[in-house]
Structures are given as structure tokens and as C-alpha cells.
Design a protein around this motif. Structure first.
Motif, PDB file in Angstrom:
ATOM      1  N   LEU A 233      94.772 -15.296   6.939  1.00  0.00           N
ATOM      2  CA  LEU A 233      95.220 -14.141   7.716  1.00  0.00           C
ATOM      3  C   LEU A 233      95.137 -12.821   6.956  1.00  0.00           C
ATOM      4  N   ASP A 234      95.364 -12.873   5.635  1.00  0.00           N
ATOM      5  CA  ASP A 234      95.429 -11.635   4.856  1.00  0.00           C
ATOM      6  C   ASP A 234      94.359 -11.539   3.773  1.00  0.00           C
ATOM      7  N   GLY A 235      93.642 -12.637   3.538  1.00  0.00           N
ATOM      8  CA  GLY A 235      92.645 -12.634   2.474  1.00  0.00           C
ATOM      9  C   GLY A 235      93.238 -12.780   1.083  1.00  0.00           C
ATOM     10  N   THR A 236      94.508 -13.194   0.999  1.00  0.00           N
ATOM     11  CA  THR A 236      95.174 -13.377  -0.294  1.00  0.00           C
ATOM     12  C   THR A 236      94.729 -14.697  -0.905  1.00  0.00           C
ATOM     13  N   VAL A 237      94.142 -14.632  -2.068  1.00  0.00           N
ATOM     14  CA  VAL A 237      93.605 -15.823  -2.734  1.00  0.00           C
ATOM     15  C   VAL A 237      94.685 -16.442  -3.626  1.00  0.00           C
ATOM     16  N   PRO A 238      94.943 -17.753  -3.477  1.00  0.00           N
ATOM     17  CA  PRO A 238      95.937 -18.401  -4.347  1.00  0.00           C
ATOM     18  C   PRO A 238      95.487 -18.350  -5.813  1.00  0.00           C
ATOM     19  N   ALA A 239      96.430 -18.472  -6.710  1.00  0.00           N
ATOM     20  CA  ALA A 239      96.089 -18.548  -8.132  1.00  0.00           C
ATOM     21  C   ALA A 239      95.193 -19.766  -8.354  1.00  0.00           C
TER      22      ALA A 239
ATOM     23  N   GLU B  21     100.278 -20.617   1.553  1.00  0.00           N
ATOM     24  CA  GLU B  21      99.078 -20.211   0.800  1.00  0.00           C
ATOM     25  C   GLU B  21      97.847 -20.172   1.709  1.00  0.00           C
ATOM     26  N   VAL B  22      97.673 -21.188   2.551  1.00  0.00           N
ATOM     27  CA  VAL B  22      96.527 -21.225   3.458  1.00  0.00           C
ATOM     28  C   VAL B  22      96.625 -20.101   4.485  1.00  0.00           C
ATOM     29  N   ASN B  23      97.805 -19.896   5.056  1.00  0.00           N
ATOM     30  CA  ASN B  23      97.985 -18.821   6.033  1.00  0.00           C
ATOM     31  C   ASN B  23      97.680 -17.461   5.410  1.00  0.00           C
ATOM     32  N   ALA B  24      98.186 -17.216   4.203  1.00  0.00           N
ATOM     33  CA  ALA B  24      97.944 -15.944   3.528  1.00  0.00           C
ATOM     34  C   ALA B  24      96.447 -15.739   3.263  1.00  0.00           C
ATOM     35  N   PHE B  25      95.761 -16.821   2.903  1.00  0.00           N
ATOM     36  CA  PHE B  25      94.322 -16.742   2.653  1.00  0.00           C
ATOM     37  C   PHE B  25      93.567 -16.414   3.941  1.00  0.00           C
TER      38      PHE B  25
END
Length: 113
Positions: free
Chosen positions: A101-107, A95-99
Motif C-alpha cells: 500500500l505504501d511501498g515501505t520495504v521491510p528490513a 509488513e506486507v500491507n505497508a509494502f
């Protein structure tokens, strides 16, 4: 070589203990965080706030308060022990990596562990 061993590198300082005034313990901290001024971060991109339920240094109840205060804060919780969630749980790491590196926000309110 082993830190602190004869001829080896010096041991790193024990910063946590060095910062606690003599005669006090880390348990003497206030039970409620009191920010002098709110930091709402209004208009900013999402801010990821990661908390650990049994963190001995920063009580978990501070994490949702900070996320709410930021207004753009998104809370991610590790149901676990210790100070710092990254590296303790693969889902937290993902979740942290996606946030980052990709700007993906966790639910909002996601819990792992």
C-alpha cells in the motif's frame, strides 16, 4: 449451507491431491529448486519474497535463494507453520500491507513470529 451437504453447494476440488501423480506423494519433490533460467529482475523496484520456516509445500530455503536471485528481492520470514504467511501473523500482515500500500520495504532478513 455446508459444502457437500445434500442440497448445499458442491465441495471445492482438492487441487493439491489432484495434481500429484498416482503413486507419488508431495514428499517426492526435489529438495533443491532448479530454475531453468535465472530471473534477476535487475533494475526493478524491490520484490517482496515471503517465506515460512515450516512450509510443507515450498521449503523455506527456496525463499532466500529467490530473493538473492532477483537482486532486488527483499526476504521476510515467518517463523511458523503452514503454506502462506499472510493472515497468520499480525506483524507479517503489517509488513506486507505497508509494502503493497505504501511501498515501505521491510528490513532485509526481517523475521516475525
Amino acid at each position: 449451507m455446508v459444502p457437500g451437504a445434500r442440497g448445499g453447494p458442491p465441495r471445492p476440488p482438492h487441487r493439491g491431491r489432484d495434481l500429484i501423480p498416482e503413486g507419488r506423494s508431495r514428499n517426492d519433490r526435489p529438495s533443491v529448486a532448479r530454475a531453468e533460467e535465472p530471473a534477476p529482475a535487475t533494475g526493478s523496484d524491490p520484490v517482496l519474497v515471503v517465506g515460512v520456516t515450516n512450509d510443507p509445500a515450498t521449503p523455506h530455503q527456496w525463499a532466500p535463494r529467490l530473493a538473492a536471485q532477483l537482486r532486488t528481492g527483499v526476504l521476510l520470514t515467518l517463523n511458523g507453520e503452514g503454506h502462506g504467511a499472510y493472515g497468520q501473523n499480525q506483524r507479517i500482515d503489517d509488513e506486507v500491507n505497508a509494502f503493497l500500500l505504501d511501498g515501505t520495504v521491510p528490513a532485509e532478513g526481517a523475521r516475525c513470529g
